[in-house]
Design a protein around this motif. Structure first.
Motif, PDB file in Angstrom:
ATOM      1  N   SER A 615      -5.344  -0.789  14.480  1.00 36.94           N
ATOM      2  CA  SER A 615      -5.399  -2.129  15.062  1.00 36.94           C
ATOM      3  C   SER A 615      -6.100  -3.104  14.119  1.00 36.94           C
ATOM      4  N   MET A 616      -7.091  -2.643  13.378  1.00 34.86           N
ATOM      5  CA  MET A 616      -7.818  -3.522  12.459  1.00 34.86           C
ATOM      6  C   MET A 616      -7.023  -3.785  11.196  1.00 34.86           C
ATOM      7  N   VAL A 617      -6.247  -2.796  10.746  1.00 32.38           N
ATOM      8  CA  VAL A 617      -5.432  -2.981   9.537  1.00 32.38           C
ATOM      9  C   VAL A 617      -4.482  -4.161   9.709  1.00 32.38           C
ATOM     10  N   VAL A 618      -3.961  -4.325  10.923  1.00 27.51           N
ATOM     11  CA  VAL A 618      -3.060  -5.450  11.178  1.00 27.51           C
ATOM     12  C   VAL A 618      -3.795  -6.779  10.986  1.00 27.51           C
ATOM     13  N   ILE A 619      -5.041  -6.851  11.451  1.00 31.50           N
ATOM     14  CA  ILE A 619      -5.810  -8.087  11.344  1.00 31.50           C
ATOM     15  C   ILE A 619      -6.185  -8.379   9.898  1.00 31.50           C
ATOM     16  N   THR A 620      -6.345  -7.331   9.081  1.00 30.19           N
ATOM     17  CA  THR A 620      -6.717  -7.549   7.678  1.00 30.19           C
ATOM     18  C   THR A 620      -5.597  -8.200   6.870  1.00 30.19           C
ATOM     19  N   ALA A 621      -4.462  -8.415   7.491  1.00 29.84           N
ATOM     20  CA  ALA A 621      -3.420  -9.190   6.811  1.00 29.84           C
ATOM     21  C   ALA A 621      -3.938 -10.571   6.428  1.00 29.84           C
ATOM     22  N   LEU A 622      -4.946 -11.053   7.152  1.00 35.12           N
ATOM     23  CA  LEU A 622      -5.523 -12.363   6.851  1.00 35.12           C
ATOM     24  C   LEU A 622      -6.304 -12.367   5.535  1.00 35.12           C
ATOM     25  N   VAL A 623      -6.624 -11.185   5.002  1.00 39.31           N
ATOM     26  CA  VAL A 623      -7.371 -11.147   3.745  1.00 39.31           C
ATOM     27  C   VAL A 623      -6.526 -10.575   2.612  1.00 39.31           C
ATOM     28  N   GLY A 624      -5.213 -10.672   2.722  1.00 39.54           N
ATOM     29  CA  GLY A 624      -4.368 -10.433   1.570  1.00 39.54           C
ATOM     30  C   GLY A 624      -3.690  -9.097   1.467  1.00 39.54           C
ATOM     31  N   THR A 625      -3.711  -8.239   2.497  1.00 38.52           N
ATOM     32  CA  THR A 625      -2.996  -6.966   2.406  1.00 38.52           C
ATOM     33  C   THR A 625      -1.490  -7.207   2.522  1.00 38.52           C
ATOM     34  N   ARG A 626      -0.708  -6.284   1.977  1.00 34.87           N
ATOM     35  CA  ARG A 626       0.756  -6.433   1.949  1.00 34.87           C
ATOM     36  C   ARG A 626       1.415  -5.335   2.775  1.00 34.87           C
ATOM     37  N   ASP A 627       1.037  -5.232   4.019  1.00 36.73           N
ATOM     38  CA  ASP A 627       1.506  -4.144   4.857  1.00 36.73           C
ATOM     39  C   ASP A 627       2.223  -4.690   6.088  1.00 36.73           C
ATOM     40  N   LEU A 628       2.355  -3.839   7.099  1.00 38.25           N
ATOM     41  CA  LEU A 628       3.018  -4.267   8.326  1.00 38.25           C
ATOM     42  C   LEU A 628       2.248  -5.379   9.030  1.00 38.25           C
ATOM     43  N   GLY A 629       0.924  -5.387   8.859  1.00 36.21           N
ATOM     44  CA  GLY A 629       0.134  -6.446   9.463  1.00 36.21           C
ATOM     45  C   GLY A 629       0.535  -7.811   8.947  1.00 36.21           C
ATOM     46  N   GLN A 630       0.762  -7.903   7.638  1.00 35.24           N
ATOM     47  CA  GLN A 630       1.201  -9.179   7.076  1.00 35.24           C
ATOM     48  C   GLN A 630       2.565  -9.568   7.624  1.00 35.24           C
ATOM     49  N   GLU A 631       3.429  -8.577   7.814  1.00 31.50           N
ATOM     50  CA  GLU A 631       4.760  -8.838   8.359  1.00 31.50           C
ATOM     51  C   GLU A 631       4.649  -9.434   9.769  1.00 31.50           C
ATOM     52  N   VAL A 632       3.752  -8.880  10.576  1.00 32.98           N
ATOM     53  CA  VAL A 632       3.552  -9.392  11.930  1.00 32.98           C
ATOM     54  C   VAL A 632       2.962 -10.799  11.888  1.00 32.98           C
TER      55      VAL A 632
END
Length: 676
Positions: A615-632
């Motif tokens: 659940s936190m990995v998705v939120i870390t899209a705000l700090v530049g990760t290139r994963d499913l969180g960023q896609e969401v």
């Protein structure tokens, strides 16, 4: 020593990794390294390149189908007398009524007119009146200690300049929580009464708890518009599942004697439910209420993205501006509010039934606290007309710690920049990047096969089939590469969180003083909103995978500590005594008896750590990760419903696969140790 004690204290506690299973998975690891290095070349040589990378032409356009369906719902779906859009807007209007009343009562006051033409007819409750209400509730629930504590928490909000935002947040919580509790209670009762309803609810609850919140913000935004009501609906959806599960569990836990009394009294089915079972399950149900409150508060920042104001909006804007002082102050205010509401709900859950003694005559003497609170509300409202500080806490008396936090981060950056960058570089070069390359270079068919083998070994063919089906959904929808980046970030974070949390859990179980300190730490970690972790991490390490990993570790650490300590504490003292009689040292007692017997609980803690990490990995899209969180997150910013839902389901299926495998491993361990 009993026969069971001797059986558990000897061969049954041997490590599960010694023997054929351990050798098998060691061989799998070696072959996986080979597949990551040569998989692309081998599949090309054998003319099966599709086994390495799923062809784009074979990708199922599920995102486009979902977006088209949502457009049809909004534009064309009709029920004859009204359209689907009109129905959702009507529901939104209905929910807006209690939310407006709560907001008027706690924040804005009662207004006439709209926008800049609005005129205040009645003021909101004064800060003194609100504190008086929570103090009275605390005294009624437990006594003076709790009353003073919750009063101090709310006074903190006023003194540190967070009162207005906190009241906006509280007005949303006091409406969302009753809806979440009522909906969860009704669904839980339906699941308890009917096996097929429970079977239908179980996968829905799994998806509701594992789909990233960002993912269902998109359809909620489409259906209910932008604003506080849509944010409240998202909060209810997010916070309801624990109440459903707790309700079913609590109703099943009602003793059979109580059920027999209900039958002997001639209760109908409805009377049995509402007059016997629900009151008897009150303590367990209040745990569910507590969880709804905590999850609702955890949702306030994310809900601010679609129109909810309050403390969540303050944290979000501080993160966007990299205002560490303002962000930490607003985040701490959320924690203070969460702790106060948590303590109140727990106190009401544990409050003994009232004594049936003779009541004094007269309303005032029978209800002294209610009378006092009403007097304070009316008195401060009248005094506030001529003396404004009685209505609103004076700004001149507010205190701010923002400059302290900003100065602290600045000091660390100036004096320890090289050391922090060195640690970050070493971790990236020697650990993060190699693991990321390894997972992203594995052929999808190999990884899916391993998931199936793990499911078959741990839970049989049904678990294997379910795990493979969920993994194939990720493959055929074109989300595989981003899913592997999500798995990489989550996996590394879980390993490190477990390496830190399990030893701390052991210390907490073995030392009472350390247990109390770590218990407070765990409570704090679990009440801090997820976004709050990002602010100091980004200020110290900038954006990127390393910052995301640190934030995920901090957020997911608590279950590893709590479950490890709980698992060790619940061990039968007779088994420990048997080890002492056998001449075991303290270290041997821990390594040979306590840890093996606590292993099922530790595995459940790791399971919860995985859930929080995802659940936190998705939120870390705000700090530049290139994963499913960023896609969401991109789907949310573009209002692309299909893209958000597909990526969200991919995250949910990763979480469900991990949950089912780890839970099956825990059950198998319990059976092996004779604890089932």
């Amino acid at each position: 020593m009993t026969a069971r004690s001797s059986a558990l204290a000897t061969p049954a506690v041997r490590s599960a990794w010694i023997g054929p299973a351990g050798l098998f998975w060691l061989a799998v690891l070696v072959l996986s390294l080979f597949a990551a290095s040569w998989g692309r070349d081998i599949t090309r040589a054998l003319d099966i390149a599709w086994a390495y990378e799923w062809p784009r032409a074979w990708t199922v356009p599920l995102a486009r189908w979902i977006s088209a369906f949502m457009s049809w719902l909004i534009d064309d779906a009709t029920f004859g007398l009204f359209t689907f859009l009109e129905l959702t807007r009507f529901v939104s209007w209905l929910l807006d009524i209690p939310l407006t009343i709560a907001t008027s009562l706690l924040s804005t006051g009662f207004l006439r007119g709209q926008g800049s033409d609005a005129v205040q007819v009645l003021p909101a409750l004064s800060w003194i009146a609100v504190i008086a209400v929570v103090v009275a509730m605390g005294y009624y629930a437990r006594g003076w200690k709790l009353a003073a504590f919750v009063g101090a928490c709310f006074l903190y909000l006023a003194v540190f300049g967070q009162w207005d935002s906190a009241m906006v947040t509280l007005s949303s919580i006091v409406i969302a929580v009753p809806f979440g509790v009522a909906g969860g209670l009704l669904l839980g009762i339906a699941g308890y009464r009917s096996a097929w309803v429970e079977r239908a609810l179980s996968p829905m609850l799994d998806i509701m708890q594992t789909v990233p919140v960002f993912a269902y913000l998109v359809p909620i935004l489409f259906l209910f518009g932008f604003g506080p009501v849509a944010a409240m609906i998202a909060t209810i959806v997010y916070a309801m599942p624990p109440m459903v599960r707790v309700t079913m569990l609590s109703l099943r836990g009602v003793p059979e004697e109580i059920r027999d009394f209900g039958r002997m009294a001639g209760c109908t089915r409805r009377q049995m439910t509402w007059k016997v079972l629900v009151p008897s399950a009150r303590d367990g149900l209040m745990v569910g209420v507590n969880q709804v409150i905590m999850l609702s508060l955890n949702m306030v920042i994310i809900a601010s993205m679609i129109g909810a104001g309050g403390l969540g909006y303050d944290v979000l804007t501080s993160l966007r501006r990299l205002d560490i002082g303002g962000g930490i102050e607003a985040g701490v205010a959320i924690v203070v509010l969460a702790i106060a509401l948590d303590r109140l709900s727990q106190a009401f859950a544990n409050r003994p039934p009232p004594a049936h003694a003779g009541l004094p005559t007269g309303y005032v003497r029978r209800h002294p606290w209610t009378t006092t609170v009403i007097a304070v509300i009316l008195g401060t409202a009248l005094v506030g007309l001529v003396f404004p500080p009685a209505q609103s806490y004076p700004e001149a008396m507010e205190v701010s710690t923002g400059s302290f936090w900003e100065g602290l981060v600045k000091y660390i950056n100036v004096n320890f920049y090289d050391q922090l960058e060195a640690v970050k570089t070493v971790m990236l070069v020697n650990f993060l990047v190699p693991v990321k390359r390894f997972l992203t270079e594995l052929p999808w068919i190999w990884t899916v096969g391993l998931v199936g083998i793990a499911g078959w070994q741990l839970g049989g063919w049904r678990l294997a089939l379910a795990a493979v089906a969920l993994a194939m959904f990720i493959v055929v929808t074109g989300q595989w590469e981003k899913a592997m980046i999500t798995v990489y970030l989550c996996g590394i974070s879980v390993v490190i969180a477990s390496l830190i949390g399990i030893p701390l859990g052991i210390v907490a179980a073995e030392n009472d003083r350390a247990g109390r300190i770590l218990g407070g730490l765990v409570d704090t970690l679990q009440t801090l909103p997820s976004f709050v972790y990002l602010i100091p991490v980004v200020m110290l390490f900038r954006v990127g995978d390393f910052s995301a990993m640190i934030a995920v570790i901090l957020y997911a650490l608590a279950p590893a500590i709590r479950y490890t300590a709980h698992g060790i504490r619940q061990i039968d003292p007779q088994l420990v005594e048997a080890g002492v009689v056998s001449g075991c040292t303290r270290r041997q007692l821990l390594s040979k008896i306590k840890l093996p017997l606590a292993l099922p609980e530790i595995m459940l803690g790791i399971n919860q750590t995985i859930m929080l990490a995802i659940s936190m990995v998705v939120i870390t899209a705000l700090v530049g990760t290139r994963d499913l969180g960023q896609e969401v997150y991109i789907a949310l910013t573009k209002a692309d419903t299909g893209r958000g839902i597909v990526a969200g389901l991919a995250v949910a299926f990763i979480a469900i696969i991990a949950d089912r495998l780890v839970s099956a491993g825990a059950r198998r361990t319990r059976h092996r140790l004779g604890l089932a």
